[in-house]
Scaffold this active site. Structure first.
Site, PDB file in Angstrom:
ATOM      1  N   LYS A 112      69.076  82.431  44.809  1.00  0.00           N
ATOM      2  CA  LYS A 112      70.143  82.783  43.872  1.00  0.00           C
ATOM      3  C   LYS A 112      69.804  82.305  42.450  1.00  0.00           C
ATOM      4  O   LYS A 112      70.283  82.868  41.474  1.00  0.00           O
ATOM      5  CB  LYS A 112      71.470  82.164  44.303  1.00  0.00           C
ATOM      6  CG  LYS A 112      71.945  82.532  45.696  1.00  0.00           C
ATOM      7  CD  LYS A 112      72.397  83.972  45.783  1.00  0.00           C
ATOM      8  CE  LYS A 112      73.136  84.284  47.087  1.00  0.00           C
ATOM      9  NZ  LYS A 112      72.312  84.166  48.296  1.00  0.00           N
TER      10      LYS A 112
HETATM   11  C1  LIG Z   1      72.268  84.894  49.396  1.00  0.00           C
HETATM   12  C2  LIG Z   1      71.190  84.599  50.348  1.00  0.00           C
HETATM   13  C3  LIG Z   1      70.673  85.588  51.194  1.00  0.00           C
HETATM   14  C4  LIG Z   1      71.213  87.001  51.207  1.00  0.00           C
HETATM   15  O1  LIG Z   1      70.913  87.703  50.034  1.00  0.00           O
HETATM   16  P1  LIG Z   1      71.722  89.017  49.649  1.00  0.00           P
HETATM   17  O2  LIG Z   1      71.215  89.406  48.316  1.00  0.00           O
HETATM   18  O3  LIG Z   1      73.174  88.631  49.634  1.00  0.00           O
HETATM   19  O4  LIG Z   1      71.443  90.014  50.710  1.00  0.00           O
HETATM   20  C5  LIG Z   1      69.628  85.249  52.024  1.00  0.00           C
HETATM   21  N1  LIG Z   1      69.142  83.996  52.065  1.00  0.00           N
HETATM   22  C6  LIG Z   1      69.627  83.020  51.282  1.00  0.00           C
HETATM   23  C7  LIG Z   1      69.057  81.652  51.382  1.00  0.00           C
HETATM   24  C8  LIG Z   1      70.649  83.280  50.392  1.00  0.00           C
HETATM   25  O5  LIG Z   1      71.125  82.312  49.620  1.00  0.00           O
END
Ligand SMILES: *Cc1c(COP(=O)(O)O)cnc(C)c1O
Length: 500
Positions: A112
């Site tokens: 993120k």
């Molecule tokens: C948010 C997240 C995901 C999923 O990603 P999306 O873009 O919501 O599909 C997968 N792994 C981790 C560690 C995340 O923080």
């Protein structure tokens, strides 16, 4: 060429990128999509020598066409700096034949950070460009990682406040500790008694609440979203797929004209959608493999053409993927419906009222770029253990879902293409599940002892983000019912600058 953003629901006017970033969600409840996906203007040969920041500029300038060069370069250089613990920003590591694209070297050691370290700068730049006088209030629902990354990104950014809701019992202890210890006078955090979908729908409701918006406006505030529906998050995520391709091409792993597959551990469908956009920009990508955990709504969708959220919500060891309604999927639905906003609207209405919808055969035929897979909890643990034993490389639980799906896909499809696996979190963020997968004997060991043990067995240093929270005091302890979210927001905004 200028790129405008239109709503998937077709009842809001098209706006330039800066306004789409400010609004987050379109006024008709739809998601903003670019009117066309721009083609990359640099050749693979030119990409070879570029830094992450240079690549980011080459990609993002094509989407954010109302930003000046100076504005965009300013945002990029403030985002991708020493907050990352490596100059490469996203290192690519090979283990047992696959390429793991480590998207977790930012402030909160999860992917993120890739988008949320730049979003505050895109947002404040957009506000300036559009003469916004109101203070911007970021309202976010998180399944764990978004919350901390958004808090870290927005903390003490002038002209902004950030309010984060997370499911009280649905995030890892380290994720929770990361959030409740967040510093910054403009940061607010509340646990809710409910799951992630409850938190997300509560936030969506507030975004759609006209009376609340007017009340806020009178008080000098306006909402904006840091959730993955914001195009200001989507666009920066396209960058690392272009960058990964460039590195593999540079190394000679990919030859001229050769495509790579991409496997993405998926929750809200933002990350994999960014890979899909990269493919449409001209990056040679073969299959986009969508990996799910036991909450395999997306896997079933790719198998059957039916999206059905009517099923038990399962808490897994990969909590950031524990999602039954993947918001960003709407952008794909709109696309495969031939950009038919009415068809999109009908399906999203059906999802809201019946919890399900079905796509047509014609739409299914347009999903050929995608494959779906899933991994059970046992398979995830086995993947972590076996890869560690074979190579010494330690995966986090989310990446392990993708890694396991990759192996299954390869066995079943006989597709031997070079594969990039999006590594979405550091194993240090999910130490308990990771260490237990490696050896049962770690069950019951205190969190920070596990951290030190992980460092020892993997030969990797404990990340700064973890060191920092070892001793940090808890600054946020609010817990609210799921229908008490609006109350909490009002309380926060009525107490300017002070803590709640
Ligand atoms: C948010 C997240 C995901 C999923 O990603 P999306 O873009 O919501 O599909 C997968 N792994 C981790 C560690 C995340 O923080």
């Amino acid at each position: 060429m200028n790129v405008m953003y239109k709503s998937t629901r077709g009842q809001a006017e098209a706006v330039p990128a800066s306004q789409a970033i400010l609004k987050g969600l379109a006024e008709d409840g739809g998601l903003y999509v670019p009117e066309r996906i721009p083609a990359l203007e640099v050749t693979p040969g030119q990409l070879k020598g570029m830094s992450y920041q240079e690549t980011a500029y080459e990609v993002m300038r094509l989407f954010l066409t109302d930003f000046t060069e100076e504005e965009l370069k300013g945002c990029i250089s403030r985002a991708y700096d020493e907050k990352f613990d490596t100059r490469e920003i996203v290192p690519l590591k090979e283990a047992d034949g696959a390429w793991y694209l480590e998207l977790f070297h930012g402030a909160t050691i999860a992917f993120k950070d890739m988008a949320l370290s730049i979003l505050p700068h895109l947002l404040t730049t957009s506000a300036k460009k559009n003469n916004v006088k109101n203070e911007i209030v970021i309202l976010t629902a998180t399944s764990g990682d978004t919350g901390k990354a958004a808090l870290a990104g927005f903390a003490d950014v002038p002209g902004t406040r950030i309010i984060v809701f997370y499911p009280k019992d649905g995030v890892s202890p380290i994720q929770e500790k990361q959030m409740v210890t967040q510093k910054g006078k403009n940061t607010y955090v509340a646990g809710i008694r409910g799951n992630f979908d409850d938190a997300q729908s509560g936030v969506k409701k507030m975004f759609g609440d006209k009376a609340l918006a007017e009340e806020l406006d009178r008080a000098g505030f306006q909402f904006s979203s840091a959730n993955s529906i914001n195009i200001g998050r989507l666009v920066p995520q396209v960058v690392y797929y272009v960058y990964a391709f460039a590195r593999l091409y540079e190394k000679g792993v990919l030859k001229d004209g050769e495509a790579m597959n991409v496997v993405v551990p998926t929750g809200n469908f933002g990350n994999i959608l960014a890979a899909y956009y990269a493919k449409q920009m001209g990056v040679p990508i073969g299959k986009l493999i969508c990996a799910s955990n036991d909450n395999k709504v997306l896997y079933d969708f790719f198998q059957t053409g039916e999206y059905n959220r009517n099923r038990p919500f399962i808490l897994t060891s990969s909590p950031s993927m524990d999602i039954l309604v993947s918001s960003n999927l709407e952008r794909l639905i709109y696309k495969i419906a031939g950009e038919d906003a009415e068809a999109d609207r009908k399906m999203m209405q059906a999802l809201a009222s019946d919890g399900r919808y079905e796509i047509t055969e014609e739409m299914r035929a347009r999903l050929a770029d995608f494959a779906g897979g899933y991994a059970s909890e046992e398979e995830v643990a086995e993947e972590i253990r076996s890869l560690y034993e074979k190579t010494g490389y330690v995966l986090d639980t989310h990446t392990a879902v993708a890694s396991c799906v990759y192996r299954k896909y390869r066995r079943e499809q006989e597709d031997g293409r070079v594969t990039v696996i999006a590594s979405t979190a550091s194993p240090y963020k999910f130490t308990r599940s990771v260490m237990k997968a490696i050896d049962e004997k770690y069950d019951g060991m205190p969190d920070f002892d596990l951290v030190d043990e992980l460092s020892r067995i993997s030969g990797t240093p404990v990340p700064r983000a973890i060191e920092e929270i070892r001793t940090a005091p808890v600054l946020h302890d609010a817990v609210v019912e799921k229908d008490g979210m609006k109350e909490f927001v009002k309380k926060v905004l009525a107490a300017p600058g002070s803590d709640v």
